[in-house]
Design a protein around this motif. Structure first.
Motif, PDB file in Angstrom:
ATOM      1  N   ASN A 152       0.850  -1.193   0.000  1.00 21.33           N
ATOM      2  CA  ASN A 152       0.000   0.000   0.000  1.00 21.33           C
ATOM      3  C   ASN A 152       0.884   1.241   0.000  1.00 21.33           C
ATOM      4  OD1 ASN A 152      -1.443   2.253   1.461  1.00 21.33           O
ATOM      5  ND2 ASN A 152      -3.145   0.820   1.252  1.00 21.33           N
ATOM      6  N   THR A 153       0.702   2.127  -0.955  1.00 18.16           N
ATOM      7  CA  THR A 153       1.555   3.314  -1.052  1.00 18.16           C
ATOM      8  C   THR A 153       1.394   4.230   0.160  1.00 18.16           C
ATOM      9  OG1 THR A 153      -0.139   4.489  -2.342  1.00 18.16           O
ATOM     10  CG2 THR A 153       1.557   3.282  -3.570  1.00 18.16           C
ATOM     11  N   ASN A 154       0.189   4.276   0.716  1.00 16.34           N
ATOM     12  CA  ASN A 154      -0.038   5.126   1.889  1.00 16.34           C
ATOM     13  C   ASN A 154       0.744   4.619   3.088  1.00 16.34           C
ATOM     14  OD1 ASN A 154      -1.763   5.791   4.496  1.00 16.34           O
ATOM     15  ND2 ASN A 154      -2.286   7.342   2.963  1.00 16.34           N
ATOM     16  N   ALA A 155       0.798   3.289   3.259  1.00 19.66           N
ATOM     17  CA  ALA A 155       1.550   2.716   4.383  1.00 19.66           C
ATOM     18  C   ALA A 155       3.034   3.020   4.251  1.00 19.66           C
ATOM     19  CB  ALA A 155       1.319   1.209   4.462  1.00 19.66           C
ATOM     20  N   VAL A 156       3.565   2.951   3.052  1.00 20.60           N
ATOM     21  CA  VAL A 156       4.977   3.275   2.846  1.00 20.60           C
ATOM     22  C   VAL A 156       5.230   4.736   3.157  1.00 20.60           C
ATOM     23  CG1 VAL A 156       6.853   3.387   1.162  1.00 20.60           C
ATOM     24  CG2 VAL A 156       5.280   1.450   1.150  1.00 20.60           C
TER      25      VAL A 156
END
Length: 417
Positions: free
Chosen positions: A356-360
């Motif tokens: 997930n890009t948001n988690a990164v």
């Protein structure tokens, strides 16, 4: 390997680009070292209130409708969060819309109107948010354990703050002054994560992030206090109790390897369905539906928290056994098999989260702003994979039988003596 590049906008805001292969999405996140920990006592709740207010509009997207409808027209998801550590704003969109999404985010966050009328309307919204939190025993237990572990230090105060501050003391002038003191470029960062192929290389990105004002950094946040744990109980006539326990491990929070070892310890203690707490407290004894352990490291102090929702008549039994399990791990150590399983589970969970890009982006903000470390998702996974049995056993030995306790339910402080 993840491709990472960094630059600095003219206002001093670091900009980090993290290219992730195999995704069609981009997350742009802007964060500052301006969470609840940086508030003065009379400002408690202001960081979170300011987070709400900027969504009311900026210079280009003037009203909250402009902000919300533009995000929806982009097919984007827009949100924010405030913790003790950080305040952060983020938008996730399809890669083709990345520059437009960043245009939106940097306008209302970097150039907010902070309209006085909108401020007064939003007071009622946040007051209701606080009322909802206070109606939830599990949330009240979180507030109690923070105060039991940190006292009147900013880390012991709730992020939402008290209703009285919203009603009586949060003027527009005070809010603007807080923002001008804390939202400094060098104490923050912008993180653009995901499929970056549609972002131009002509300086347009730096120009958008330069919308944040140039501010000299304020002094550092107040150092964490010495551990002086207390037991706090909010007595409620209820069938279920909410139990929280905080230990302070002997772990250096500035050492990535030590934090990784603490994460593995917390996983084998209560971070999975194969953990000791889940197996014994839930499966063998049937004392709780929810029981878990988590580790967190602020910039200068680590904590280990145990939590459970319990039948009130069996809370003391569960508390006693949970404390004994921590003591057993300290005195006898974990098994090799436990460490191997916990390491595999924690590293696997990190790999899945980083799909997930948001988690990164959120992880990168913590690494760069809270710990001042290099951003590298691959290194975060590798740090968990590299944890050894001896490192975890050392963490276990460094957790003394000294703990803060917070409880909501039909109990007294004497019950936990």
């Amino acid at each position: 390997m993840t491709a990472i590049s960094s630059s600095t906008a003219p206002n001093g805001l670091p900009i980090h680009r993290v290219q992730l292969d195999g995704t069609r999405a981009v997350t742009a996140l802007v964060a500052f070292d301006a969470g609840a920990r940086t508030e003065r006592a009379e400002e408690n709740g202001m960081a979170h209130f300011l987070e709400h207010l900027v969504f009311k509009g900026g210079e280009k997207f003037v009203t909250y409708r402009d902000v919300n409808e533009t995000a929806e027209n982009l097919g984007a998801q827009l949100n924010a969060y405030t913790s003790h550590d950080l305040v952060a704003f983020h938008i996730t969109a399809r890669a083709e819309k990345a520059l437009e999404a960043i245009d939106l985010l940097t306008d209302f966050v970097g150039r907010p109107r902070l309209d006085a009328e909108e401020l007064d309307r939003e007071r009622g919204v946040v007051i209701q948010e606080i009322a909802r939190a206070n109606d939830q025993p599990s949330t009240v237990a979180e507030h109690l354990i923070d105060r039991a572990a940190f006292g009147d230090h900013p880390l012991g105060r709730p992020v939402l703050g008290p209703v009285e501050h919203l009603r009586d003391t949060f003027t527009r002038e005070a809010i603007v002054a807080f923002r001008e003191r804390q939202w400094a470029g060098p104490r923050g960062g912008a993180f653009v994560v995901g499929n970056l192929e549609h972002l131009p290389a002509n300086g347009a990105l730096d120009e958008l992030f330069d919308r944040f004002p140039t501010i000299d950094p304020a002094g550092p946040a107040e150092a964490a206090p010495a551990f002086a744990p207390r037991t706090l109980v909010e007595e409620r006539d209820s069938n279920q109790s909410h139990l929280r326990m905080i230990y302070r491990p002997e772990v250096d929070p500035t050492d990535r390897r030590a934090r990784a070892a603490l994460a593995i310890y917390a996983t084998l203690l209560g971070g999975s369905m194969g953990s000791r707490l889940f197996d014994e407290i839930r499966e063998q004894r049937g004392l709780a539906y929810s029981v878990y352990a988590l580790a967190h490291a602020f910039s200068d102090v680590p904590i280990l928290q145990l939590s459970a929702g319990l039948d009130s008549t069996r809370t003391i039994e569960a508390y006693t056994r949970m404390r004994e399990i921590v003591n057993e791990l300290r005195e006898q150590g974990p098994t090799v098999e436990e460490v191997e399983r916990a390491r595999a589970y924690a590293a696997g969970a990190r790999v899945l989260a980083f799909e997930n890009t948001n988690a990164v982006a959120r992880h990168a903000a913590t690494q760069a702003i809270v710990y001042g470390e290099r951003i590298d998702p691959d290194a975060a996974i590798a740090a968990l994979d590299a944890v050894t049995y001896d490192q975890v056993a050392e963490v276990a030995r460094g957790i003394a039988d000294e703990l803060a306790i917070g409880v909501v339910g039909p109990h007294t402080v004497a019950d936990f003596a």
